[in-house]
Design a protein around this motif. Structure first.
Motif, short mmCIF file in Angstrom:
data_model
loop_
_atom_site.label_atom_id
_atom_site.label_comp_id
_atom_site.label_asym_id
_atom_site.label_seq_id
_atom_site.Cartn_x
_atom_site.Cartn_y
_atom_site.Cartn_z
N VAL A 59 0.99 -0.88 -0.17
CA VAL A 59 0.28 -0.09 -0.17
C VAL A 59 0.69 1.17 0.25
CG1 VAL A 59 -1.78 1.04 1.14
CG2 VAL A 59 -2.03 -1.45 1.56
N LYS A 60 0.73 2.50 -0.72
CA LYS A 60 1.67 3.22 -0.71
C LYS A 60 0.09 4.51 -1.02
CE LYS A 60 4.61 6.00 -4.16
NZ LYS A 60 5.36 6.51 -4.97
N VAL A 61 0.48 5.23 -0.02
CA VAL A 61 -0.48 6.48 -0.02
C VAL A 61 0.68 7.92 0.34
CG1 VAL A 61 -1.56 7.91 2.11
CG2 VAL A 61 -0.93 5.71 2.06
N THR A 62 0.40 8.70 -0.83
CA THR A 62 0.83 9.95 -1.66
C THR A 62 -0.05 10.96 -1.43
OG1 THR A 62 1.97 8.46 -3.26
CG2 THR A 62 2.13 10.67 -3.50
N GLN A 63 0.93 12.18 0.00
CA GLN A 63 -0.48 13.23 0.06
C GLN A 63 -0.40 14.03 -1.27
OE1 GLN A 63 0.65 15.47 3.52
NE2 GLN A 63 -0.74 17.28 3.60
N SER A 64 -0.95 14.13 -1.90
CA SER A 64 -1.21 15.01 -2.88
C SER A 64 -1.44 16.62 -2.77
CB SER A 64 -2.77 15.18 -3.54
OG SER A 64 -3.58 14.26 -3.69
N GLY A 65 0.01 16.65 -3.84
CA GLY A 65 0.35 18.29 -3.76
C GLY A 65 1.48 17.86 -3.37
N GLU A 66 2.00 17.01 -1.74
CA GLU A 66 3.42 17.90 -1.34
C GLU A 66 4.19 16.27 -1.90
OE1 GLU A 66 3.80 19.91 0.61
OE2 GLU A 66 2.27 20.76 1.18
N ASP A 67 5.27 16.05 -2.11
CA ASP A 67 5.85 15.37 -1.99
C ASP A 67 6.43 14.64 0.04
OD1 ASP A 67 8.01 13.87 -2.93
OD2 ASP A 67 10.08 14.94 -3.03
N MET A 68 5.63 14.12 -0.11
CA MET A 68 5.20 13.02 1.08
C MET A 68 4.50 11.99 0.70
SD MET A 68 6.83 14.73 3.58
CE MET A 68 6.52 13.61 5.08
N VAL A 123 6.30 -7.15 8.18
CA VAL A 123 5.86 -5.62 7.43
C VAL A 123 6.65 -4.46 7.73
CG1 VAL A 123 3.53 -4.45 8.00
CG2 VAL A 123 3.46 -6.72 8.53
N PHE A 124 6.47 -4.05 6.51
CA PHE A 124 7.86 -2.92 6.96
C PHE A 124 6.98 -1.63 6.29
CE2 PHE A 124 9.81 -6.82 5.39
CZ PHE A 124 11.12 -7.16 6.07
N VAL A 125 7.78 -0.31 6.35
CA VAL A 125 6.93 0.69 6.44
C VAL A 125 8.36 1.77 5.85
CG1 VAL A 125 5.85 3.00 7.33
CG2 VAL A 125 4.90 0.68 7.68
N THR A 126 8.28 2.51 4.95
CA THR A 126 8.92 2.94 4.63
C THR A 126 8.86 4.08 4.06
OG1 THR A 126 9.88 1.20 3.02
CG2 THR A 126 10.50 3.27 2.30
N THR A 127 9.79 5.62 4.61
CA THR A 127 9.11 6.99 4.28
C THR A 127 10.46 7.41 3.48
OG1 THR A 127 8.07 6.98 6.58
CG2 THR A 127 8.31 9.00 5.33
N PRO A 128 10.03 7.36 2.15
CA PRO A 128 11.49 8.01 1.63
C PRO A 128 12.16 9.57 1.78
CG PRO A 128 9.15 7.67 -0.07
CD PRO A 128 8.91 6.98 1.63
N SER A 129 11.01 10.65 1.90
CA SER A 129 11.67 11.87 2.43
C SER A 129 12.23 11.43 4.11
CB SER A 129 10.11 12.78 3.04
OG SER A 129 9.19 12.51 3.87
N LEU A 130 12.28 10.45 4.57
CA LEU A 130 12.77 10.41 6.14
C LEU A 130 14.33 9.95 5.99
CD1 LEU A 130 10.27 10.69 8.60
CD2 LEU A 130 11.64 12.38 8.12
N GLY A 131 14.36 8.83 4.38
CA GLY A 131 15.24 7.94 4.08
C GLY A 131 15.45 6.54 5.55
N LYS A 132 13.96 6.71 6.11
CA LYS A 132 13.39 5.67 6.73
C LYS A 132 13.31 4.21 6.42
CE LYS A 132 14.41 8.16 10.68
NZ LYS A 132 13.85 9.41 11.92
N THR A 133 12.68 2.96 7.20
CA THR A 133 12.55 1.50 6.97
C THR A 133 12.25 1.02 7.86
OG1 THR A 133 13.38 1.76 4.05
CG2 THR A 133 11.68 -0.29 5.45
N TYR A 134 10.95 1.21 8.66
CA TYR A 134 10.45 0.51 9.81
C TYR A 134 10.87 -1.24 9.68
CZ TYR A 134 11.23 4.63 11.71
OH TYR A 134 11.86 6.07 12.30
#
Length: 336
Positions: free
Chosen positions: A74-83, A94-105
């Motif tokens: 599941v990829k969730v992207t905030q509209s109008g933001e690079d998030m 189960v993995f959660v990746t936040t590319p803008s923070l350079g983190k994978t949990y």
């Protein structure tokens, strides 16, 4: 004249009987949905999610892959933001990746089995099936099921309305309501494709640089101004009893302590960007879908990142739902 009147009444009665015979019962529709949604080997969908719980509505694009039995992306992207955030379930966890923070949990979690998500159609089918008091109404084009929610926001958002197309027997939208029956979250399905299947290798947990379009941008720490956030839940019996600012060479930390009927501590600091992170960081507990972010929750704490701030909330006296309520209410406006 009397005979004509009697014939007319009989005709009307027959029309009502025929209409009743032709109407689908809740059980009939549920059986059709189960056969179509649950029995499929997989699906992919695109949806929009609008969250109205804050001062201004926030809009997100949601992209879902699912291959039976238990592969999810599941990829969730905030509209109008690079998030964006991507949550993956594969054979390793189960993995959660936040590319803008350079983190994978990485989580050792049974997500999404224990926490229904309204953008997963298998979860919606289970919501309808498990709520014996679910009510079905219909209009010209849709079946509408009103059911209890089974997500982590049950106390705040106890009810949902699931709209299903009569033509395709697929969901078109889900409206999630608060206890005043006001719409707080709206999920609109743009496209659903049933019967898809992807290989297990396509559900690998990406490193942050894998899911960032511009690797050079990924190496830059986000430029944000740190502001202290405060919970905005109107709990009359809960008050802030202490606020401390801890300064060190790297970054400041703010510690808020609350007492009363609910006792908890919130620690917040500017987000630290992890340069070149390739290995996932093990996260305690389960993924916590806050709508605007995916955090990590245990029975005594919840952590998440929002608006360039990293938050840690700890409590010995609050439930998971209550901790998520506080997390969802954080604002820069001083509510003390």
């Amino acid at each position: 004249m009397r005979s004509r009147l009697t014939a007319g009444i009989l005709l009307l009665m027959m029309m009502f009987v025929l209409a009743a015979c032709g109407a689908d019962s809740k059980e009939d529709v549920l059986k059709k949905l189960s056969n179509k949604w649950v029995d499929t080997k997989g699906y992919e969908l695109d949806a929009k999610m609008e969250i109205k719980t804050g001062s201004e509505p926030r809009l997100y694009e949601v992209d879902v892959w699912h291959t039976k039995p238990d592969l999810y992306r599941v990829k969730v992207t905030q509209s109008g933001e690079d998030m964006s955030q991507t949550i993956v379930r594969n054979k390793e966890g189960v993995f959660v990746t936040t590319p803008s923070l350079g983190k994978t949990y990485k989580f050792q979690s049974e997500w999404p089995e224990k926490n229904s998500q309204a953008y997963l159609i298998g979860s919606l089918a289970k919501d309808i099936k498990e709520d014996k008091a679910a009510v079905m109404t219909e209009n010209k084009t849709s079946y509408v099921f009103e059911t209890k929610t089974r997500n982590s926001h049950q106390k705040m958002l106890p009810t949902q309305k699931i709209h299903i197309s009569k033509k395709t027997l697929l969901p078109t939208k889900v409206s999630i309501l608060n206890d005043q029956k006001e719409e707080q979250i709206l999920i609109t399905f743009d496209k659903i494709t049933l019967g898809t299947s992807r290989s297990a290798s396509e559900y690998k947990a990406d490193s942050p640089t894998d899911v960032t379009d511009d690797n050079e941008t990924a190496k830059e720490e986000p430029k944000t101004t740190f502001e202290t956030h405060y919970p905005s839940i109107p709990w009359e019996s809960v008050t802030m009893i202490d606020e401390k600012i801890m300064k060190n060479e790297n970054k400041d930390r703010v510690i808020l302590t609350y007492g009363g009927d609910k006792e908890f501590t919130i620690i917040q600091s500017p987000v630290s960007f992890v340069d070149g992170a390739l290995l996932p960081v093990t996260a305690p507990g389960d993924p916590a879908d806050l709508g605007f972010a995916i955090g990590a929750i245990t029975d005594k704490s919840i952590t998440w990142e929002q608006n360039g701030v990293q938050f840690y909330l700890a409590s010995d006296s609050m439930s998971r739902e209550e901790m998520m309520m506080v997390a969802g209410s954080m604002t820069t406006q001083d509510m003390k």
